[in-house]
Design a protein around this motif. Structure first.
Motif, PDB file in Angstrom:
ATOM      1  N   ILE A 268      38.042  64.284 -28.142  1.00 47.37           N
ATOM      2  CA  ILE A 268      38.806  65.135 -29.061  1.00 47.37           C
ATOM      3  C   ILE A 268      37.904  65.476 -30.241  1.00 47.37           C
ATOM      4  O   ILE A 268      36.966  64.747 -30.556  1.00 47.37           O
ATOM      5  CB  ILE A 268      40.131  64.466 -29.524  1.00 47.37           C
ATOM      6  CG1 ILE A 268      39.840  63.194 -30.336  1.00 47.37           C
ATOM      7  CG2 ILE A 268      41.052  64.182 -28.374  1.00 47.37           C
ATOM      8  CD1 ILE A 268      41.061  62.694 -31.093  1.00 47.37           C
TER       9      ILE A 268
ATOM     10  N   HIS B 282      40.221  66.378 -35.623  1.00 44.51           N
ATOM     11  CA  HIS B 282      41.522  65.821 -35.263  1.00 44.51           C
ATOM     12  C   HIS B 282      41.530  64.305 -35.451  1.00 44.51           C
ATOM     13  O   HIS B 282      42.573  63.712 -35.683  1.00 44.51           O
ATOM     14  CB  HIS B 282      41.880  66.157 -33.806  1.00 44.51           C
ATOM     15  CG  HIS B 282      42.306  67.574 -33.612  1.00 44.51           C
ATOM     16  ND1 HIS B 282      42.524  68.127 -32.373  1.00 44.51           N
ATOM     17  CD2 HIS B 282      42.554  68.570 -34.493  1.00 44.51           C
ATOM     18  CE1 HIS B 282      42.883  69.392 -32.505  1.00 44.51           C
ATOM     19  NE2 HIS B 282      42.897  69.689 -33.787  1.00 44.51           N
ATOM     20  N   ARG B 283      40.346  63.709 -35.333  1.00 43.77           N
ATOM     21  CA  ARG B 283      40.292  62.257 -35.514  1.00 43.77           C
ATOM     22  C   ARG B 283      40.414  61.910 -37.005  1.00 43.77           C
ATOM     23  O   ARG B 283      41.087  60.970 -37.375  1.00 43.77           O
ATOM     24  CB  ARG B 283      38.970  61.715 -34.948  1.00 43.77           C
ATOM     25  CG  ARG B 283      39.156  60.369 -34.312  1.00 43.77           C
ATOM     26  CD  ARG B 283      37.933  59.920 -33.564  1.00 43.77           C
ATOM     27  NE  ARG B 283      37.836  60.500 -32.225  1.00 43.77           N
ATOM     28  CZ  ARG B 283      36.774  60.398 -31.455  1.00 43.77           C
ATOM     29  NH1 ARG B 283      35.687  59.764 -31.889  1.00 43.77           N
ATOM     30  NH2 ARG B 283      36.765  60.926 -30.259  1.00 43.77           N
TER      31      ARG B 283
ATOM     32  N   CYS C  70      41.726  63.889 -39.328  1.00 45.43           N
ATOM     33  CA  CYS C  70      43.028  64.372 -39.862  1.00 45.43           C
ATOM     34  C   CYS C  70      43.993  64.476 -38.683  1.00 45.43           C
ATOM     35  O   CYS C  70      44.221  65.583 -38.167  1.00 45.43           O
ATOM     36  CB  CYS C  70      42.885  65.738 -40.516  1.00 45.43           C
ATOM     37  SG  CYS C  70      41.640  65.842 -41.799  1.00 45.43           S
ATOM     38  N   PRO C  71      44.548  63.350 -38.199  1.00 44.43           N
ATOM     39  CA  PRO C  71      45.381  63.387 -36.990  1.00 44.43           C
ATOM     40  C   PRO C  71      46.563  64.334 -37.117  1.00 44.43           C
ATOM     41  O   PRO C  71      47.067  64.854 -36.114  1.00 44.43           O
ATOM     42  CB  PRO C  71      45.861  61.935 -36.845  1.00 44.43           C
ATOM     43  CG  PRO C  71      45.005  61.122 -37.746  1.00 44.43           C
ATOM     44  CD  PRO C  71      44.429  62.019 -38.792  1.00 44.43           C
ATOM     45  N   GLU C  72      46.983  64.601 -38.357  1.00 42.25           N
ATOM     46  CA  GLU C  72      48.129  65.496 -38.557  1.00 42.25           C
ATOM     47  C   GLU C  72      47.817  66.930 -38.115  1.00 42.25           C
ATOM     48  O   GLU C  72      48.714  67.748 -37.951  1.00 42.25           O
ATOM     49  CB  GLU C  72      48.613  65.440 -40.011  1.00 42.25           C
ATOM     50  CG  GLU C  72      47.607  65.769 -41.098  1.00 42.25           C
ATOM     51  CD  GLU C  72      46.621  64.627 -41.432  1.00 42.25           C
ATOM     52  OE1 GLU C  72      46.610  63.595 -40.723  1.00 42.25           O
ATOM     53  OE2 GLU C  72      45.855  64.800 -42.392  1.00 42.25           O
ATOM     54  N   LEU C  73      46.511  67.243 -37.872  1.00 47.50           N
ATOM     55  CA  LEU C  73      46.144  68.597 -37.441  1.00 47.50           C
ATOM     56  C   LEU C  73      46.264  68.787 -35.927  1.00 47.50           C
ATOM     57  O   LEU C  73      46.240  69.918 -35.434  1.00 47.50           O
ATOM     58  CB  LEU C  73      44.697  68.916 -37.850  1.00 47.50           C
ATOM     59  CG  LEU C  73      44.431  69.084 -39.349  1.00 47.50           C
ATOM     60  CD1 LEU C  73      42.939  69.235 -39.602  1.00 47.50           C
ATOM     61  CD2 LEU C  73      45.188  70.295 -39.893  1.00 47.50           C
ATOM     62  N   ALA C  74      46.368  67.668 -35.196  1.00 44.39           N
ATOM     63  CA  ALA C  74      46.287  67.760 -33.729  1.00 44.39           C
ATOM     64  C   ALA C  74      47.361  68.698 -33.152  1.00 44.39           C
ATOM     65  O   ALA C  74      47.092  69.442 -32.207  1.00 44.39           O
ATOM     66  CB  ALA C  74      46.390  66.373 -33.114  1.00 44.39           C
TER      67      ALA C  74
ATOM     68  N   TRP D 222      37.865  77.118 -31.920  1.00 44.45           N
ATOM     69  CA  TRP D 222      39.074  77.183 -32.745  1.00 44.45           C
ATOM     70  C   TRP D 222      39.723  78.560 -32.661  1.00 44.45           C
ATOM     71  O   TRP D 222      40.944  78.696 -32.764  1.00 44.45           O
ATOM     72  CB  TRP D 222      38.719  76.855 -34.207  1.00 44.45           C
ATOM     73  CG  TRP D 222      38.120  75.496 -34.351  1.00 44.45           C
ATOM     74  CD1 TRP D 222      36.783  75.178 -34.414  1.00 44.45           C
ATOM     75  CD2 TRP D 222      38.813  74.240 -34.398  1.00 44.45           C
ATOM     76  NE1 TRP D 222      36.618  73.818 -34.503  1.00 44.45           N
ATOM     77  CE2 TRP D 222      37.842  73.216 -34.500  1.00 44.45           C
ATOM     78  CE3 TRP D 222      40.170  73.881 -34.362  1.00 44.45           C
ATOM     79  CZ2 TRP D 222      38.178  71.862 -34.573  1.00 44.45           C
ATOM     80  CZ3 TRP D 222      40.496  72.535 -34.439  1.00 44.45           C
ATOM     81  CH2 TRP D 222      39.507  71.545 -34.539  1.00 44.45           C
TER      82      TRP D 222
ATOM     83  N   GLU E 297      33.033  70.816 -37.829  1.00 40.00           N
ATOM     84  CA  GLU E 297      32.900  69.842 -36.736  1.00 40.00           C
ATOM     85  C   GLU E 297      31.437  69.396 -36.574  1.00 40.00           C
ATOM     86  O   GLU E 297      31.156  68.213 -36.386  1.00 40.00           O
ATOM     87  CB  GLU E 297      33.433  70.496 -35.446  1.00 40.00           C
ATOM     88  CG  GLU E 297      33.538  69.605 -34.250  1.00 40.00           C
ATOM     89  CD  GLU E 297      34.602  68.503 -34.374  1.00 40.00           C
ATOM     90  OE1 GLU E 297      35.485  68.588 -35.244  1.00 40.00           O
ATOM     91  OE2 GLU E 297      34.515  67.540 -33.594  1.00 40.00           O
TER      92      GLU E 297
ATOM     93  N   ALA F 176      46.971  69.178 -43.160  1.00 39.58           N
ATOM     94  CA  ALA F 176      45.981  68.099 -43.352  1.00 39.58           C
ATOM     95  C   ALA F 176      46.208  67.414 -44.694  1.00 39.58           C
ATOM     96  O   ALA F 176      46.445  68.079 -45.705  1.00 39.58           O
ATOM     97  CB  ALA F 176      44.567  68.666 -43.300  1.00 39.58           C
TER      98      ALA F 176
END
Ligand SMILES: Cc1ncc(COP(=O)(O)O)c(C=O)c1O
Length: 333
Positions: free
Chosen positions: A3, A7-8, A10-14, A64, A174, A252
């Motif tokens: 992944i 996303h790691r 800021c997991p809320e972005l997944a 993205w 990234e 995020a």
């Protein structure tokens, strides 16, 4: 496929920011002992990134942008660039592979062998090409281009030159997060500078945000190779801020992250020569040197000029002693 680090961190972005993996991460870092006189020179080599027939930093942006186009229900991707556009070619190949139609508005610039070959690849990609010759003509033609590529009521998804919207800029965020993980793992020392060409600005702007999120003190040195857009550090920092705002808008939690410091990006304009896509002697020397001493394949519009700047600034002791990392953004196939 791993992944994305974004996303790691800021997991809320997944759930709110879809991602489509197009290459093998992380891209390698290695020392270039044959380059540099005062500083250690390293490369983060993006050239192998991407499996769709063309690599480099552009692929990161598409990871993205393409899922966003799908989320919006677009059938066609519309973008713009110069005749030899690496961006347009990467967009055409990866978007076609993902099932989109692609249209590219093109403007003229000096044509050499490399540009001719690029144009042939672009023709072969299956994209619809619109030769508009100059920027004013491209701007005048924009409403027609949108109408021409609207299917039913669905307009094309427009990707700006170089893919440098805030969303596309996440590609370089990234890359910088990867570099941060590589420093943490001891693969390379923390660099003083990360050197990149600046063509439309997304790469430099995204690296700046990513380095900040990674907790590195490394600053971005952007070598400006395009005189058709405003690309000073204030403009680039504006794109960094808009990218930060996008992450916040998608949920995020960046509460631990302060505003990006004004000195986080330095731009250098002395390696542009006569203008965008005009080769320079210094660039050609750097290109030959990189090939002979480091096995790096550069091209004349972006990476050769950026490496020429790095080597000259190193020799003049203007890189704070290094180590410095050169971002190899060119990905020929
Ligand atoms: C090889 C190469 N390096 C660097 C860049 C510049 O990146 P950016 O447009 O994000 O400034 C480009 C842009 O197309 C490119 O093709």
């Amino acid at each position: 496929m791993p992944i994305p680090l974004l996303h790691r961190c800021c997991p809320e972005l997944a759930g709110s920011l879809p991602f489509l993996r197009l290459g093998q991460a992380p891209t390698p870092v290695r020392r270039l002992p044959g380059l540099g006189t005062r500083s250690e020179v390293w490369v983060k080599d993006e050239s192998g990134y991407g499996d769709g027939g063309w690599g480099g930093n552009k692929v990161r942006k598409l990871e993205w942008l393409l899922p966003e186009a799908r989320r919006r229900g677009a059938r066609t991707i519309l973008t713009v660039g110069g005749l030899g556009t690496n961006w347009g070619l990467a967009a055409a190949r990866y978007a076609r592979e993902a099932g989109f139609d692609v249209a590219v508005g093109l403007i003229d610039h000096p044509v050499d062998e490399h540009v001719r070959a690029q144009l042939e690849r672009l023709r072969a990609s299956g994209a619809t090409l619109h030769f508009l010759h100059t920027k004013p003509r491209l701007i005048l033609a924009a409403p027609w281009l949108f109408a021409r590529h609207t299917h039913g009521r669905t307009p094309p998804y427009y990707l700006p030159a170089g893919g440098s919207s805030p969303l596309g800029t996440l590609g370089a965020v990234e890359t910088a997060l990867e570099l941060g993980a590589q420093v943490e793992a001891g693969e390379l020392p923390e660099p003083t500078w990360l050197v990149t060409p600046v063509g439309s600005g997304g790469t430099a702007a995204g690296l700046t945000l990513g380095l900040q999120l990674a907790g590195l003190r490394t600053r971005v040195l952007g070598v400006v190779v395009n005189d058709t857009l405003r690309l000073d550090s204030t403009t680039l920092l504006g794109l960094t801020r808009r990218t930060t705002a996008l992450l916040r808008a998608r949920g995020a939690d960046l509460s631990g992250t302060g505003a990006t410091a004004p000195h986080a990006i330095r731009t250098e304009t002395a390696w542009l020569g006569d203008g965008y896509a005009h080769p320079t002697t210094a660039g050609d020397h750097a290109l030959a040197h990189a090939s002979a001493q480091a096995g790096l394949t550069l091209e004349r519009t972006y990476t050769a000029k950026a490496l020429a700047a790095l080597l000259a600034l190193d020799e003049a002791d203007r890189l704070d002693g290094g180590p410095v990392v050169f971002l190899q953004t060119h990905g020929p196939r």
